[in-house]
Write a protein that holds these residues in place. Structure first.
Motif, PDB file in Angstrom:
ATOM      1  N   ARG A   1       0.834  -1.210   0.000  1.00  0.00           N
ATOM      2  CA  ARG A   1       0.000   0.000   0.000  1.00  0.00           C
ATOM      3  C   ARG A   1       0.864   1.253   0.000  1.00  0.00           C
ATOM      4  O   ARG A   1       0.538   2.244  -0.665  1.00  0.00           O
ATOM      5  CB  ARG A   1      -0.923   0.002   1.215  1.00  0.00           C
ATOM      6  CG  ARG A   1      -2.081  -0.967   1.105  1.00  0.00           C
ATOM      7  CD  ARG A   1      -3.128  -0.722   2.171  1.00  0.00           C
ATOM      8  NE  ARG A   1      -2.772  -1.308   3.450  1.00  0.00           N
ATOM      9  CZ  ARG A   1      -2.527  -0.636   4.554  1.00  0.00           C
ATOM     10  NH1 ARG A   1      -2.559   0.692   4.546  1.00  0.00           N
ATOM     11  NH2 ARG A   1      -2.238  -1.252   5.679  1.00  0.00           N
ATOM     12  N   ALA A   2       1.962   1.203   0.750  1.00  0.00           N
ATOM     13  CA  ALA A   2       2.863   2.354   0.775  1.00  0.00           C
ATOM     14  C   ALA A   2       3.480   2.591  -0.602  1.00  0.00           C
ATOM     15  O   ALA A   2       3.628   3.743  -1.032  1.00  0.00           O
ATOM     16  CB  ALA A   2       3.959   2.127   1.815  1.00  0.00           C
TER      17      ALA A   2
ATOM     18  N   ASP B   1       2.142   1.906  -3.496  1.00  0.00           N
ATOM     19  CA  ASP B   1       1.100   2.496  -4.341  1.00  0.00           C
ATOM     20  C   ASP B   1       0.938   3.984  -4.044  1.00  0.00           C
ATOM     21  O   ASP B   1       0.788   4.807  -4.965  1.00  0.00           O
ATOM     22  CB  ASP B   1      -0.234   1.776  -4.118  1.00  0.00           C
ATOM     23  CG  ASP B   1      -0.230   0.344  -4.651  1.00  0.00           C
ATOM     24  OD1 ASP B   1       0.643   0.027  -5.492  1.00  0.00           O
ATOM     25  OD2 ASP B   1      -1.099  -0.449  -4.234  1.00  0.00           O
ATOM     26  N   LEU B   2       0.956   4.330  -2.776  1.00  0.00           N
ATOM     27  CA  LEU B   2       0.830   5.737  -2.388  1.00  0.00           C
ATOM     28  C   LEU B   2       2.026   6.549  -2.870  1.00  0.00           C
ATOM     29  O   LEU B   2       1.873   7.693  -3.310  1.00  0.00           O
ATOM     30  CB  LEU B   2       0.706   5.857  -0.865  1.00  0.00           C
ATOM     31  CG  LEU B   2      -0.652   5.507  -0.271  1.00  0.00           C
ATOM     32  CD1 LEU B   2      -0.548   5.346   1.245  1.00  0.00           C
ATOM     33  CD2 LEU B   2      -1.681   6.585  -0.626  1.00  0.00           C
TER      34      LEU B   2
ATOM     35  N   LEU C   1       1.653   7.231  -6.567  1.00  0.00           N
ATOM     36  CA  LEU C   1       0.641   8.267  -6.776  1.00  0.00           C
ATOM     37  C   LEU C   1       1.163   9.631  -6.366  1.00  0.00           C
ATOM     38  O   LEU C   1       0.927  10.639  -7.045  1.00  0.00           O
ATOM     39  CB  LEU C   1      -0.613   7.916  -5.960  1.00  0.00           C
ATOM     40  CG  LEU C   1      -1.786   8.895  -6.048  1.00  0.00           C
ATOM     41  CD1 LEU C   1      -2.239   9.051  -7.497  1.00  0.00           C
ATOM     42  CD2 LEU C   1      -2.942   8.407  -5.171  1.00  0.00           C
ATOM     43  N   LEU C   2       1.900   9.681  -5.266  1.00  0.00           N
ATOM     44  CA  LEU C   2       2.462  10.937  -4.777  1.00  0.00           C
ATOM     45  C   LEU C   2       3.429  11.525  -5.802  1.00  0.00           C
ATOM     46  O   LEU C   2       3.381  12.730  -6.107  1.00  0.00           O
ATOM     47  CB  LEU C   2       3.174  10.683  -3.452  1.00  0.00           C
ATOM     48  CG  LEU C   2       3.715  11.882  -2.681  1.00  0.00           C
ATOM     49  CD1 LEU C   2       2.577  12.802  -2.258  1.00  0.00           C
ATOM     50  CD2 LEU C   2       4.497  11.408  -1.463  1.00  0.00           C
TER      51      LEU C   2
ATOM     52  N   THR D   1      -0.475  17.500  -2.963  1.00  0.00           N
ATOM     53  CA  THR D   1      -0.074  16.171  -2.468  1.00  0.00           C
ATOM     54  C   THR D   1      -0.223  16.022  -0.956  1.00  0.00           C
ATOM     55  O   THR D   1       0.126  14.973  -0.407  1.00  0.00           O
ATOM     56  CB  THR D   1       1.401  15.887  -2.834  1.00  0.00           C
ATOM     57  OG1 THR D   1       2.240  16.901  -2.234  1.00  0.00           O
ATOM     58  CG2 THR D   1       1.592  15.894  -4.342  1.00  0.00           C
TER      59      THR D   1
ATOM     60  N   ARG E   1      -2.700  15.491   1.119  1.00  0.00           N
ATOM     61  CA  ARG E   1      -3.500  14.363   1.598  1.00  0.00           C
ATOM     62  C   ARG E   1      -2.786  13.034   1.367  1.00  0.00           C
ATOM     63  O   ARG E   1      -2.795  12.153   2.225  1.00  0.00           O
ATOM     64  CB  ARG E   1      -4.861  14.368   0.895  1.00  0.00           C
ATOM     65  CG  ARG E   1      -5.786  13.242   1.329  1.00  0.00           C
ATOM     66  CD  ARG E   1      -7.202  13.492   0.802  1.00  0.00           C
ATOM     67  NE  ARG E   1      -7.221  13.562  -0.645  1.00  0.00           N
ATOM     68  CZ  ARG E   1      -7.339  12.486  -1.440  1.00  0.00           C
ATOM     69  NH1 ARG E   1      -7.417  11.276  -0.900  1.00  0.00           N
ATOM     70  NH2 ARG E   1      -7.386  12.614  -2.739  1.00  0.00           N
ATOM     71  N   HIS E   2      -2.126  12.915   0.227  1.00  0.00           N
ATOM     72  CA  HIS E   2      -1.451  11.668  -0.106  1.00  0.00           C
ATOM     73  C   HIS E   2      -0.187  11.483   0.743  1.00  0.00           C
ATOM     74  O   HIS E   2       0.140  10.370   1.148  1.00  0.00           O
ATOM     75  CB  HIS E   2      -1.104  11.654  -1.595  1.00  0.00           C
ATOM     76  CG  HIS E   2      -2.294  11.774  -2.486  1.00  0.00           C
ATOM     77  ND1 HIS E   2      -2.883  12.990  -2.759  1.00  0.00           N
ATOM     78  CD2 HIS E   2      -3.022  10.838  -3.129  1.00  0.00           C
ATOM     79  CE1 HIS E   2      -3.917  12.793  -3.557  1.00  0.00           C
ATOM     80  NE2 HIS E   2      -4.029  11.505  -3.793  1.00  0.00           N
TER      81      HIS E   2
ATOM     82  N   ALA F   1      -1.303  10.327   4.105  1.00  0.00           N
ATOM     83  CA  ALA F   1      -1.675   8.909   4.040  1.00  0.00           C
ATOM     84  C   ALA F   1      -0.436   8.023   4.010  1.00  0.00           C
ATOM     85  O   ALA F   1      -0.405   6.948   4.640  1.00  0.00           O
ATOM     86  CB  ALA F   1      -2.537   8.655   2.806  1.00  0.00           C
ATOM     87  N   LEU F   2       0.605   8.461   3.291  1.00  0.00           N
ATOM     88  CA  LEU F   2       1.842   7.683   3.224  1.00  0.00           C
ATOM     89  C   LEU F   2       2.515   7.618   4.592  1.00  0.00           C
ATOM     90  O   LEU F   2       2.967   6.543   5.020  1.00  0.00           O
ATOM     91  CB  LEU F   2       2.790   8.291   2.194  1.00  0.00           C
ATOM     92  CG  LEU F   2       4.147   7.605   2.035  1.00  0.00           C
ATOM     93  CD1 LEU F   2       3.968   6.149   1.616  1.00  0.00           C
ATOM     94  CD2 LEU F   2       5.010   8.354   1.016  1.00  0.00           C
TER      95      LEU F   2
ATOM     96  N   THR G   1       0.679   5.297   6.800  1.00  0.00           N
ATOM     97  CA  THR G   1       0.935   3.902   6.434  1.00  0.00           C
ATOM     98  C   THR G   1       2.271   3.433   6.973  1.00  0.00           C
ATOM     99  O   THR G   1       2.399   2.304   7.476  1.00  0.00           O
ATOM    100  CB  THR G   1       0.890   3.733   4.907  1.00  0.00           C
ATOM    101  OG1 THR G   1      -0.385   4.177   4.412  1.00  0.00           O
ATOM    102  CG2 THR G   1       1.083   2.277   4.504  1.00  0.00           C
TER     103      THR G   1
END
Length: 229
Positions: free
Chosen positions: A113-114, A116-117, A120-121, A131, A133-134, A137-138, A141
């Motif tokens: 998951r990290a 993937d984040l 995306l980041l 960025t 919010r992302h 989230a990272l 995680t």
């Protein structure tokens, strides 16, 4: 505050973090009553916390209820950092011995998951899009990953010692991380692969390798954050 953490532990950690971050400067006066009001607790646990900090060499007593932040702050924080790094290594060593197959699968899933984040980041940065919010989230995680590694150790006493030895509180660490990433978007990426290497060592039951990887990662992370405190 964790379930096993006392009010004195909380006060100790709060004051120590304030000293480490520079919020409490060398020579600054701290009173039991003032700190108790600041933390919204009674003076008794503050008194116990200050006694511990005095033994650590972080404060100097100038009266029955008053202390000064010691001028040797940097050297004392170096000692605290060494303790935290060592304990992180021990956590990894225990995790290599006691992690279950399910826990190891969870670690890999968190890192997936990290990854993937992170992809995306990077894409949003390249496109000039927000960025915040992302990134949050990272970081969430990766904190989940660290907590999952701690759980793999199956040693609550060791984890409690680690929590109490942190140079920076979790909120302060997050603040410093966000500040560093804002100044340099590649900050920390050179250490990213160490997380996968740690999981491989845990799967192999290689306690020495796991300890070495955790120590090197912790040393690098703390050194970088302390530059910016």
């Amino acid at each position: 505050m964790t379930a096993t953490e006392t009010l004195a532990d909380q006060a100790y950690r709060h004051v120590r973090t304030a000293i480490a971050s520079g919020e409490l400067a060398p020579g600054e006066k701290v009173t039991e009553r003032g700190m108790a009001e600041r933390l919204a607790i009674s003076p008794t646990p503050v008194r116990e916390a200050l006694r511990r900090l005095e033994l650590d060499g972080l404060i100097e007593r100038i009266g029955p209820r008053t202390v000064l932040v010691a001028a040797i702050r940097d050297a004392a924080i170096d000692d605290l950092a060494e303790v935290e790094v060592g304990l992180r290594g021990l956590v990894a060593r225990f995790a290599a011995r006691h992690a279950t197959a399910g826990q190891l699968d969870t670690l890999d899933a968190i890192l997936d998951r990290a990854d993937d984040l992170l992809i995306l980041l990077k894409a949003r940065r390249h496109q000039g899009e927000p960025t915040d919010r992302h990134l949050t989230a990272l970081l969430d995680t990766m904190q989940e990953f660290n907590d999952a590694v701690d759980a793999c150790a199956h040693n609550p006493v060791l984890i409690r010692m680690l929590e109490q030895s942190r140079v920076f509180s979790r909120p302060r660490r997050r603040e410093l991380l966000l500040r560093r990433v804002a100044a340099d978007e590649t900050f920390g990426l050179e250490r990213w692969t160490s997380h996968r290497a740690l999981v491989r060592a845990l799967r192999a039951g290689d306690s020495a390798a796991a300890e070495r990887i955790a120590i090197e990662d912790s040393q690098g992370g703390l050194a970088a954050l302390r530059e910016d405190r």
